[in-house]
Design a protein around this motif. Structure first.
Motif: not given
Length: 209
Positions: A107-126
């Motif tokens: 899913f993460y890779n497919n996002c980039f191929k379709n113009g969506i930015l997936p951002i992974a952050v820490s639990k604290e930041d989330l």
């Protein structure tokens, strides 16, 4: 593919873990190969009841979030089957960025191929961003890809990491086809040379099936 530079928009809180691709776009909507028209079926079983009426409690059915462009979600977003229809549905609805602590790889890779930015952050930041997103009409975030920053409505800032190549592709709006077309001149030169040195290859390709 549309470029992703800076996005300022309403962020919808989806405080759930393990949101899989069948929840994002159920299997009955996978018959199409078009990337458009799937937004109305995004999170279908959570958005609508058996009679097709909206469930008022679901976040994207609430007035403040109907035009959300950012989704703040729990751990392991996009798990399950490897359907590219999932990012298609998100994008068609208007979601350009998904923020979570972790994503399923495909899913993460497919996002980039379709113009969506997936951002992974820490639990604290989330937790901070989820709190921002729960403010309804005031739940506006700014995602700056160049600076790798997420800025909240109160001026708070969260930074994030991203692979430099993927960042470049999003900033320039380059999907796999776009990347290939950047080499169009070299490809054409190779084919012209091949026509001279291996003409039988092109004769065979020109034969009717």
């Amino acid at each position: 593919m549309e470029k992703f530079t800076t996005l300022t928009g309403v962020a919808a809180p989806l405080d759930m873990i393990n949101v899989d691709t069948d929840m994002i776009i159920p299997k009955q909507f996978l018959k199409t190969i078009k990337r458009t028209g799937l937004g109305k079926s995004l999170f279908f079983e959570m958005r609508f009841d058996d009679d097709g009426k909206e469930k008022p409690g679901f976040v994207l059915n609430k007035p403040a979030y109907r035009k959300a462009q950012i989704l703040v979600a729990g751990d392991n977003f996009g798990c399950g089957s490897s359907r590219e229809h999932a990012p298609w549905a998100l994008l068609d609805f208007g979601i350009r960025c998904v923020i979570s602590t972790s994503f399923a790889d495909i899913f993460y890779n497919n996002c980039f191929k379709n113009g969506i930015l997936p951002i992974a952050v820490s639990k604290e930041d989330l937790d901070k961003l989820m709190d921002d997103a729960q403010r309804g009409a005031n739940a506006t975030l700014t995602v700056d890809l160049a600076k790798q920053e997420i800025r909240g409505p109160d001026g708070g800032c969260v930074t994030f990491d991203i692979d430099p190549f993927r960042k470049h592709c999003l900033l320039e709006g380059l999907d796999d086809i776009g990347l290939t077309l950047q080499k169009a001149e070299a490809i054409e030169t190779f084919e012209e040379k091949q026509k001279m040195t291996q003409p039988w290859v092109h004769r065979a390709a020109a034969q009717p099936a």
